[in-house]
Design a protein around this motif. Sequence first.
Motif, mmCIF file in Angstrom:
data_model
loop_
_atom_site.group_PDB
_atom_site.id
_atom_site.type_symbol
_atom_site.label_atom_id
_atom_site.label_comp_id
_atom_site.label_asym_id
_atom_site.label_seq_id
_atom_site.Cartn_x
_atom_site.Cartn_y
_atom_site.Cartn_z
ATOM 1 N N PRO A 17 -37.650 39.846 53.395
ATOM 2 C CA PRO A 17 -36.757 38.919 52.689
ATOM 3 C C PRO A 17 -35.675 39.668 51.917
ATOM 4 C CG PRO A 17 -39.035 38.264 52.391
ATOM 5 C CD PRO A 17 -39.070 39.610 53.056
ATOM 6 N N VAL A 18 -34.500 39.081 51.879
ATOM 7 C CA VAL A 18 -33.375 39.714 51.181
ATOM 8 C C VAL A 18 -32.607 38.638 50.421
ATOM 9 C CG1 VAL A 18 -31.894 39.490 53.233
ATOM 10 C CG2 VAL A 18 -31.330 41.193 51.489
ATOM 11 N N ASP A 19 -32.116 38.983 49.245
ATOM 12 C CA ASP A 19 -31.325 38.055 48.451
ATOM 13 C C ASP A 19 -29.836 38.258 48.740
ATOM 14 O OD1 ASP A 19 -33.509 36.910 47.127
ATOM 15 O OD2 ASP A 19 -33.567 38.543 45.660
ATOM 16 N N PRO A 20 -29.034 37.229 48.564
ATOM 17 C CA PRO A 20 -27.590 37.369 48.769
ATOM 18 C C PRO A 20 -26.980 38.305 47.725
ATOM 19 C CG PRO A 20 -28.240 35.052 48.736
ATOM 20 C CD PRO A 20 -29.406 35.834 48.241
ATOM 21 N N PHE A 21 -25.954 39.045 48.137
ATOM 22 C CA PHE A 21 -25.188 39.812 47.157
ATOM 23 C C PHE A 21 -23.984 39.003 46.684
ATOM 24 C CE2 PHE A 21 -23.327 41.349 51.249
ATOM 25 C CZ PHE A 21 -21.980 41.064 51.028
ATOM 26 N N ASP A 22 -23.755 37.861 47.365
ATOM 27 C CA ASP A 22 -22.643 36.991 46.984
ATOM 28 C C ASP A 22 -22.981 35.574 47.431
ATOM 29 O OD1 ASP A 22 -19.910 36.157 46.311
ATOM 30 O OD2 ASP A 22 -19.572 36.092 48.484
ATOM 31 N N GLN A 23 -22.815 34.600 46.559
ATOM 32 C CA GLN A 23 -23.024 33.213 46.946
ATOM 33 C C GLN A 23 -22.209 32.296 46.048
ATOM 34 O OE1 GLN A 23 -27.411 33.412 44.900
ATOM 35 N NE2 GLN A 23 -27.136 31.828 46.405
ATOM 36 N N GLU A 37 -22.849 32.049 51.522
ATOM 37 C CA GLU A 37 -23.500 33.230 50.961
ATOM 38 C C GLU A 37 -23.321 34.421 51.880
ATOM 39 O OE1 GLU A 37 -27.686 31.978 50.797
ATOM 40 O OE2 GLU A 37 -28.090 33.321 52.492
ATOM 41 N N GLN A 38 -23.458 35.617 51.288
ATOM 42 C CA GLN A 38 -23.440 36.855 52.047
ATOM 43 C C GLN A 38 -24.634 37.701 51.628
ATOM 44 O OE1 GLN A 38 -19.425 38.785 52.782
ATOM 45 N NE2 GLN A 38 -18.951 37.708 50.894
ATOM 46 N N CYS A 39 -25.237 38.368 52.606
ATOM 47 C CA CYS A 39 -26.332 39.276 52.294
ATOM 48 C C CYS A 39 -26.246 40.508 53.203
ATOM 49 C CB CYS A 39 -27.683 38.581 52.448
ATOM 50 S SG CYS A 39 -28.044 38.013 54.115
ATOM 51 N N GLY A 40 -27.075 41.507 52.900
ATOM 52 C CA GLY A 40 -27.052 42.738 53.674
ATOM 53 C C GLY A 40 -26.107 43.750 53.099
ATOM 54 N N ASN A 41 -25.386 44.452 53.966
ATOM 55 C CA ASN A 41 -24.486 45.540 53.590
ATOM 56 C C ASN A 41 -23.049 45.010 53.469
ATOM 57 O OD1 ASN A 41 -22.904 47.819 53.389
ATOM 58 N ND2 ASN A 41 -23.831 48.901 55.100
ATOM 59 N N PRO A 42 -22.460 45.028 52.273
ATOM 60 C CA PRO A 42 -21.091 44.507 52.110
ATOM 61 C C PRO A 42 -20.059 45.197 52.996
ATOM 62 C CG PRO A 42 -22.130 44.860 49.978
ATOM 63 C CD PRO A 42 -23.036 45.478 50.999
ATOM 64 N N LYS A 43 -20.365 46.436 53.425
ATOM 65 C CA LYS A 43 -19.451 47.172 54.301
ATOM 66 C C LYS A 43 -19.967 47.234 55.739
ATOM 67 C CE LYS A 43 -17.770 50.124 50.532
ATOM 68 N NZ LYS A 43 -16.487 49.402 50.421
ATOM 69 N N GLY A 44 -20.940 46.403 56.043
ATOM 70 C CA GLY A 44 -21.568 46.437 57.355
ATOM 71 C C GLY A 44 -20.813 45.645 58.417
ATOM 72 N N ILE A 45 -21.434 45.551 59.593
ATOM 73 C CA ILE A 45 -20.864 44.805 60.711
ATOM 74 C C ILE A 45 -20.948 43.306 60.398
ATOM 75 C CG2 ILE A 45 -21.085 44.265 63.170
ATOM 76 C CD1 ILE A 45 -22.593 47.007 63.421
ATOM 77 N N PRO A 46 -19.828 42.601 60.350
ATOM 78 C CA PRO A 46 -19.875 41.175 59.986
ATOM 79 C C PRO A 46 -20.520 40.308 61.073
ATOM 80 C CG PRO A 46 -17.674 42.100 59.660
ATOM 81 C CD PRO A 46 -18.440 43.074 60.490
ATOM 82 N N VAL A 47 -21.391 39.410 60.647
ATOM 83 C CA VAL A 47 -21.980 38.426 61.545
ATOM 84 C C VAL A 47 -22.055 37.105 60.798
ATOM 85 C CG1 VAL A 47 -24.299 39.221 60.904
ATOM 86 C CG2 VAL A 47 -24.014 37.798 62.924
ATOM 87 N N ILE A 48 -21.663 36.033 61.447
ATOM 88 C CA ILE A 48 -21.752 34.705 60.824
ATOM 89 C C ILE A 48 -22.832 33.905 61.534
ATOM 90 C CG2 ILE A 48 -19.922 33.646 62.246
ATOM 91 C CD1 ILE A 48 -19.130 32.087 59.631
ATOM 92 N N VAL A 49 -23.658 33.219 60.770
ATOM 93 C CA VAL A 49 -24.791 32.459 61.290
ATOM 94 C C VAL A 49 -24.443 30.969 61.266
ATOM 95 C CG1 VAL A 49 -27.227 31.892 60.982
ATOM 96 C CG2 VAL A 49 -26.404 34.208 60.444
ATOM 97 N N LEU A 50 -24.554 30.331 62.417
ATOM 98 C CA LEU A 50 -24.256 28.901 62.526
ATOM 99 C C LEU A 50 -25.559 28.152 62.779
ATOM 100 C CD1 LEU A 50 -21.010 29.001 64.715
ATOM 101 C CD2 LEU A 50 -21.272 29.231 62.233
#
Length: 326
Positions: A17-23, A37-50
């Motif tokens: 489990p991971v918490d958002p770094f931005d929401q 919301e955004q979670c993971g690595n702020p400089k990572g590979i962007p992926v959007i979940v639908l």
Amino acid sequence: MDKFPSQKRAVLYLYPPVDPFDQGTMAVGDGHTLYVEQCGNPKGIPVIVLHGGPGGGCSPAMRRYFDPNVYRVVLFDQRGCGRSRPHASVKDNTTWDLVADIEAIRSELEIEQFIVFGGSWGATLSLIYAITHPDRVRQLVLRGVFMMTQAELDWFYGGGAGQFWPETWARFRDLIPEEERGDLIGAYHKRLFCGDLRVETKHAQAWSSWENALASVYSSGHGGEAPGEYARAFARLENHYFVNKGFLEHDGWILANTDKIRDIPGVIVQGRFDMICPPLRAWELAQAWPNADLRMIRNAGHALSEPGISSELVRAMDQIAETLSA
């Protein structure tokens, strides 16, 4: 003792489990505000979940299909559901509004391109977005493909799936008077939008239960009763989109426009025994899309939480990360 122990094993394949770094919320016009919301690595590979539905909303579990050290994961609740407002509203709520919302989120977050990850209705929306904005999509990862065709609606709401689950189908069908059963989507529409909250909620829970009952290959045929507020948003939005045929120009629109995504790499993860979105559509899509990698999962149904589905989606995202990081 757990009735379906194999379902619990699905979480073993996910990242912790991971918490958002931005929401927060984002106004997108027409009186709609989206939860993003955004979670993971702020400089990572962007992926959007639908997420699916329409009307399903995103959940914390959806964050866990991605290596948080590698991916910058964007999740949002589509118009009218989850934490987005106004709740259960179908006003100014169409496929093309959602496509515009994805573009607004991409622009706001200053993302040039992203991987689009979606299942069920989320796969539908992923394909429509990619067809409309192919230059913004780096890769597609789809699960439980739904092509928004009349044949698919007829299968699920016209008695096709009911031949496999007659007792569950009867509970859904028999809530409607016999003379209206020739068009269950239309009959439910009348009741989901009748203005009587009690009647709307009753039929929304029946609508949601029918779908939930068939989601997993491990199902006993009982979908349970979803909380009224959630069920009402889910059922009203889904029904609204189905009554309007997904707001597409014609039946078969997605397959007819697959040439626009021919150069986008894609992975399709499909349950062999998906009762909601039968594998035929995933196969047809893969036949028309040269860059698609169709992965048919044995002993799996429709649900994201199926062990075979979860493990393959995580594997796919890990493989993509290795390729893009090489």
